[in-house]
Design an enzyme around this catalytic site. Structure first.
Site, mmCIF file in Angstrom:
data_model
loop_
_atom_site.group_PDB
_atom_site.id
_atom_site.type_symbol
_atom_site.label_atom_id
_atom_site.label_comp_id
_atom_site.label_asym_id
_atom_site.label_seq_id
_atom_site.Cartn_x
_atom_site.Cartn_y
_atom_site.Cartn_z
ATOM 1 N N GLN A 98 35.655 40.424 2.412
ATOM 2 C CA GLN A 98 36.385 39.280 2.846
ATOM 3 C C GLN A 98 38.263 39.149 2.435
ATOM 4 O OE1 GLN A 98 34.593 35.642 2.307
ATOM 5 N NE2 GLN A 98 32.617 36.627 2.338
ATOM 6 N N HIS A 167 34.865 34.820 -0.399
ATOM 7 C CA HIS A 167 35.426 33.726 -1.047
ATOM 8 C C HIS A 167 36.949 33.650 -1.768
ATOM 9 C CE1 HIS A 167 31.440 32.318 -0.599
ATOM 10 N NE2 HIS A 167 31.342 32.763 0.914
ATOM 11 N N GLU A 259 32.141 21.680 5.412
ATOM 12 C CA GLU A 259 32.475 20.645 5.165
ATOM 13 C C GLU A 259 33.533 19.466 5.779
ATOM 14 O OE1 GLU A 259 30.062 20.017 0.632
ATOM 15 O OE2 GLU A 259 32.736 20.076 1.071
ATOM 16 N N TYR A 269 34.658 17.377 -5.401
ATOM 17 C CA TYR A 269 34.019 17.748 -3.855
ATOM 18 C C TYR A 269 32.442 18.368 -4.606
ATOM 19 C CZ TYR A 269 38.280 15.616 -1.679
ATOM 20 O OH TYR A 269 38.882 14.952 -1.611
#
Length: 390
Positions: A98, A167, A259, A269
């Site tokens: 990624q 990520h 989200e 969170y």
């Protein structure tokens, strides 16, 4: 004696070749695109350029724009959003998984300082298996013959570098009062999102030069910890301010549970302790409702949309959409529109409609005239300009 070919000459040659083939690569464009809305709306678009694994886009004040490709190319587009130059002087990037060349944003005072910010993935020179996102501040110079980055300065890095190639997040936005906000993913390691000694799984707030504001909530607790604005995030791939100055960010959940959050100073969170989704292994994760100490999202998607790219529309060209959010959908292959409303301290954020044309959407951007553009994902990803629907 054979002359040694310098790196600068090689870079110049590559740039010339890339620019020479632009017209050929775009020969099948523009193409009309029809986007079908989930509520029956038909949105028209025009594909006007194409790229190899595009990742981000940003507009300059004069109408030119910049587009990053994950493999490392930074394109300067002209005012018609056609490829003009491959920018030279960019960092060396090794794209894996990624990660690669990532976000690009423009300093609010670009007209006077010519400053942009770019994010990309840096390998550990001592062990290539380790990597992390970094951000540079640089000067962009444009002439009739090319575009170049100079005075590059590394102002932020993910800490620590870890194994794996997922990520990273590394999206950026500058607040109305001039602070640089950065999304930093959990790097698929879960627990760093709650570890205050790491800046992984966090949203961070810096001054425009990369220094730390003294009013950050954890200022004085160490050079990494004091960067933190919020914690408990997984993989935030979109961030923007609304016209009232509220900060919003979306993030990919684990197995579902994507989200959309309002980002409030010092809030936790909850990831990986709570989530609206579950682990890919099938292991259950408690929902936010079970542990209300953690800030719950204002909206969550089950099944997942795989959000990437994000704007809150501030223009007048698409007047019915002013104040709406637009999220690029990867697995959902859609452009997702959301609406915001507030009753006292309570927010109501709803999906209004999603528009599909069979392509993964990597990026959404808006120019100063109110035009909305989307970048498709993957090799050959097209830049599409939406047509006004009102």
């Amino acid at each position: 004696m054979r002359k040694r070919i310098t790196r600068q000459k090689i870079t110049l040659l590559i740039t010339m070749l890339a620019t020479s083939f632009v017209a050929l690569a775009q020969s099948d464009l523009p193409v009309k695109v029809e986007m079908k809305g989930s509520k029956g709306t038909i949105i028209g678009g025009e594909a006007i350029a194409s790229f190899n694994n595009p990742w981000a886009m940003a507009f300059l004040p004069d109408g030119h724009s910049l587009v990053t490709e994950k493999a490392g190319t930074l394109w300067l587009l002209d005012k018609s959003q056609q490829k003009r130059f491959a920018v030279t002087g960019t960092p060396d990037v090794t794209a894996r998984g990624q990660g690669g060349l990532g976000d690009v944003i423009v300093h609010p005072d670009f007209k006077t300082n010519s400053t942009i910010y770019i994010s990309y993935i840096e390998r550990d020179p001592k062990d290539d298996a380790y990597s992390g996102a970094v951000i540079e501040r640089a000067t962009l110079t444009i002439s009739d013959s090319g575009a170049n980055l100079s005075d590059r300065e590394l102002i932020w890095h993910q800490s620590p570098k870890v194994t794996g190639n997922g990520h990273y997040s590394h999206r950026m936005v500058i607040s109305p009062d001039g602070y640089l906000f950065i999304t930093s993913g959990d790097r698929q390691k879960f627990t760093p999102a709650q570890n205050m000694a790491m800046n992984l799984g966090k949203i961070l707030r810096l001054n425009a030069d990369g220094s730390v504001p003294q009013d950050n909530p954890f200022y004085g607790n160490g050079s990494v910890t004091e960067q933190i604005w919020t914690l408990g995030h997984r993989n935030p791939l979109g961030i923007d301010f609304d016209e009232e100055g509220n900060l919003w960010s979306h993030e990919m959940g684990p197995r579902h549970g994507d989200e959309l959050n309002i980002v409030e100073k010092a809030r936790n969170y909850g990831y990986p302790i709570v989530s609206q989704g579950d682990h890919y292994s099938g292991v259950k994760i408690p929902n936010h409702e079970e542990f209300p100490i953690y800030k719950a999202p204002e909206n969550a998607w089950v099944p997942a949309i795989s959000p990437a790219g994000f704007i809150i529309y501030k223009g007048d060209l698409h007047k019915d959409w002013k104040g709406n959010g637009f999220i690029g959908g990867l697995s959902s292959e859609a452009l997702v529109r959301v609406t915001f409303s507030q009753d006292g301290q309570k927010w109501s954020v709803e999906e209004a409609e999603r528009y599909e044309w069979g392509k993964r959407v990597r990026e959404v951007e808006q120019d100063d005239m109110g035009n909305i553009y989307v970048l498709e994902d993957k090799e050959g990803g097209r830049l599409i300009k939406l047509q006004p629907n009102n």
